[in-house]
Design a protein around this motif. Structure first.
Motif, short mmCIF file in Angstrom:
data_model
loop_
_atom_site.label_atom_id
_atom_site.label_comp_id
_atom_site.label_asym_id
_atom_site.label_seq_id
_atom_site.Cartn_x
_atom_site.Cartn_y
_atom_site.Cartn_z
N GLN A 51 0.81 -1.22 0.00
CA GLN A 51 0.00 0.00 0.00
C GLN A 51 0.85 1.28 0.00
OE1 GLN A 51 -3.24 -0.23 2.98
NE2 GLN A 51 -2.59 -2.34 3.32
N LEU A 52 2.17 1.11 0.02
CA LEU A 52 3.06 2.27 0.08
C LEU A 52 3.54 2.66 -1.32
CD1 LEU A 52 5.29 1.17 3.12
CD2 LEU A 52 3.45 2.87 3.14
N PRO A 53 3.67 3.94 -1.58
CA PRO A 53 4.23 4.39 -2.87
C PRO A 53 5.67 3.90 -3.04
CG PRO A 53 3.18 6.21 -1.70
CD PRO A 53 3.27 5.08 -0.73
N ASP A 54 6.12 3.85 -4.28
CA ASP A 54 7.46 3.36 -4.58
C ASP A 54 8.55 4.17 -3.89
OD1 ASP A 54 6.38 1.40 -6.14
OD2 ASP A 54 6.75 2.41 -8.05
N VAL A 55 8.26 5.44 -3.59
CA VAL A 55 9.27 6.31 -2.98
C VAL A 55 9.74 5.78 -1.63
CG1 VAL A 55 7.63 7.82 -1.78
CG2 VAL A 55 9.84 8.73 -2.51
N PHE A 56 8.92 4.94 -0.99
CA PHE A 56 9.29 4.40 0.32
C PHE A 56 10.14 3.13 0.22
CE2 PHE A 56 5.47 6.87 1.54
CZ PHE A 56 6.02 7.63 2.55
N GLU A 57 10.28 2.56 -0.97
CA GLU A 57 11.00 1.30 -1.12
C GLU A 57 12.44 1.34 -0.57
OE1 GLU A 57 10.40 -1.93 -2.14
OE2 GLU A 57 8.29 -1.36 -1.89
N GLU A 96 15.63 -0.24 6.45
CA GLU A 96 15.16 -0.85 7.69
C GLU A 96 15.54 -2.33 7.73
OE1 GLU A 96 11.25 2.03 8.46
OE2 GLU A 96 10.98 -0.10 8.02
N SER A 97 15.39 -3.01 6.60
CA SER A 97 15.78 -4.42 6.54
C SER A 97 17.27 -4.59 6.79
CB SER A 97 15.41 -5.02 5.17
OG SER A 97 14.01 -5.02 4.98
N ALA A 98 18.06 -3.65 6.25
CA ALA A 98 19.52 -3.70 6.44
C ALA A 98 19.86 -3.55 7.91
CB ALA A 98 20.20 -2.62 5.62
N GLN A 99 19.20 -2.62 8.60
CA GLN A 99 19.48 -2.41 10.02
C GLN A 99 19.19 -3.67 10.83
OE1 GLN A 99 20.54 0.74 12.24
NE2 GLN A 99 21.17 -1.35 12.66
N ILE A 100 18.08 -4.30 10.54
CA ILE A 100 17.72 -5.53 11.27
C ILE A 100 18.71 -6.65 10.94
CG2 ILE A 100 15.95 -7.32 11.44
CD1 ILE A 100 13.87 -5.03 11.07
N SER A 101 19.11 -6.75 9.69
CA SER A 101 20.09 -7.77 9.31
C SER A 101 21.41 -7.56 10.03
CB SER A 101 20.31 -7.76 7.79
OG SER A 101 19.15 -8.16 7.10
N ILE A 102 21.82 -6.32 10.18
CA ILE A 102 23.06 -6.00 10.91
C ILE A 102 22.95 -6.46 12.36
CG2 ILE A 102 24.46 -4.11 11.82
CD1 ILE A 102 23.86 -2.66 9.10
N VAL A 110 24.15 -5.76 3.33
CA VAL A 110 24.80 -5.06 2.22
C VAL A 110 23.95 -5.17 0.96
CG1 VAL A 110 26.82 -5.04 0.71
CG2 VAL A 110 27.11 -5.30 3.18
N GLU A 111 23.33 -6.31 0.73
CA GLU A 111 22.45 -6.46 -0.43
C GLU A 111 21.28 -5.47 -0.35
OE1 GLU A 111 21.29 -10.54 -0.62
OE2 GLU A 111 23.29 -11.27 -1.10
N SER A 112 20.70 -5.34 0.84
CA SER A 112 19.60 -4.39 1.02
C SER A 112 20.06 -2.97 0.78
CB SER A 112 19.00 -4.52 2.43
OG SER A 112 18.34 -5.75 2.60
N LEU A 113 21.25 -2.64 1.31
CA LEU A 113 21.78 -1.29 1.15
C LEU A 113 22.11 -0.99 -0.31
CD1 LEU A 113 24.06 -1.09 4.30
CD2 LEU A 113 21.96 0.22 3.88
N ASP A 114 22.64 -1.97 -1.01
CA ASP A 114 22.95 -1.78 -2.43
C ASP A 114 21.67 -1.52 -3.23
OD1 ASP A 114 25.64 -2.10 -1.96
OD2 ASP A 114 25.74 -4.16 -2.71
N ARG A 115 20.61 -2.23 -2.86
CA ARG A 115 19.33 -2.00 -3.55
C ARG A 115 18.81 -0.59 -3.24
NH1 ARG A 115 18.36 -7.57 -2.33
NH2 ARG A 115 17.34 -7.02 -0.37
N ALA A 116 18.91 -0.20 -1.99
CA ALA A 116 18.46 1.15 -1.61
C ALA A 116 19.27 2.21 -2.34
CB ALA A 116 18.58 1.34 -0.10
N SER A 117 20.57 2.00 -2.41
CA SER A 117 21.45 2.95 -3.08
C SER A 117 21.10 3.08 -4.55
CB SER A 117 22.91 2.50 -2.92
OG SER A 117 23.78 3.42 -3.53
N ALA A 118 20.81 1.95 -5.19
CA ALA A 118 20.44 1.98 -6.61
C ALA A 118 19.13 2.74 -6.82
CB ALA A 118 20.32 0.56 -7.14
#
Length: 306
Positions: free
Chosen positions: A169-175, A181-187, A196-204
């Motif tokens: 239900q969230l706009p793409d801008v929140f992806e 958030e997933s990266a923080q929990i994984s850490i 790192v995979e989550s962060l790389d996706r966020a960075s892209a």
């Protein structure tokens, strides 16, 4: 965006002269001055501008930049005052829900930066009571920000799960924020590769809009600094350093970026240069509120080097 702040300032000065309505150019000049560390000049420019005959919308924009400047200097209580003033002015032209979410709700995050976690939660609750879905879902990120600042991992996880539950239900801008958030929990779980995979996706996701964002609100840089901090926590000091150096290229007086870069240098064993950056940070935040959480962090990191 290229880091040529001299040329950017000249272009904005020309625009201010040529325009019948130079407010946007003047705000751009104030932001350039802050990037360069010319804080007194930026404040004087904004004070002169606010005395002009402005519409409520223009006045709200000016006060919003005043809040940005206060935040960059760690003057969070001052920034809260400006946000309250801007929110009151915005009532004359902004739809209530939009004003509450885009302007008024900022106070929750600012209270968190003063270490006032309970007050921040209470304020976010008050904001949420005035909103309806889907804006109530968007407010979840305010809560994760509050609990991240307070290092309350249990509550951060709970609100991050809520975000995942309403992800469709969230706009793409929140992806990218969901990925962070997933990266923080994984850490926290010791799953650094997944982080790192989550962060790389966020960075892209951020990359396509980075140049546009970089020319807008000064406080937006905090998003990218936060990503660099997560790379550091995941053990990727090279990626963290590259992100921070890019930020400092276009915003050389960003104290928060210098703080995290100092932590990167400490992790790499370069304590001499880390100390230099931390001294710069404390100088830039010399007028900051004593309870400002990032100031306290900088003082603690510097003390750990002695």
């Amino acid at each position: 965006a290229q880091g040529d702040l001299d040329a950017a300032q000249r272009a904005l000065e020309d625009a201010a002269i040529l325009s019948d309505n130079p407010v946007a150019s003047e705000l751009g000049l104030a932001r350039i001055e802050v990037r360069r560390g010319l804080h007194d000049a930026a404040k004087a420019r904004l004070q002169a501008l606010i005395r002009e005959d402005l519409s409520d919308q223009q006045r709200t924009q000016v006060i919003g930049v005043m809040a940005e400047v206060g935040l960059m200097l760690g003057e969070v209580e001052s920034a809260i005052g400006f946000i309250r003033e801007a929110s009151e002015l915005a009532k004359s032209f902004m739809a209530p829900a939009v004003r509450i979410f885009n302007v008024e709700s900022q106070e929750a995050g600012l209270l968190a930066l003063l270490g006032q976690t309970e007050a921040a939660i209470a304020f976010a609750d008050t904001v949420g009571a005035q909103l309806q879905a889907p804006m109530t879902h968007y407010l979840n990120f305010t809560y994760t920000n509050i609990f991240d600042t307070a290092d309350n991992r249990e509550e951060f996880r709970r609100w991050a799960r809520k975000n995942q539950e309403v992800r469709s239900q969230l706009p793409d801008v929140f992806e990218p924020f969901l990925e962070m958030e997933s990266a923080q929990i994984s850490i926290w779980d010791g799953e650094y590769d997944a982080a790192v995979e989550s962060l790389d996706r966020a960075s892209a996701m951020f990359e396509q809009s980075y140049l546009q964002v970089a020319q807008d609100s000064l406080s937006t840089f905090d998003i990218y600094i936060g990503m660099a901090e997560l790379y550091l926590e995941a053990g990727k000091t090279e990626k963290a350093k590259a992100q921070l150096e890019e930020i400092l290229r276009v915003f050389p007086s960003n104290a928060y970026a210098k703080l995290i870069l100092a932590e990167v240098l400490v992790a790499e064993g370069d304590t001499d240069n880390a100390r230099l950056f931390l001294n710069d940070v404390l100088d830039l935040w010399s007028g900051a509120d004593m309870s400002y959480v990032h100031l306290k962090r900088a003082e603690e990191v510097l003390a750990s080097l002695d």
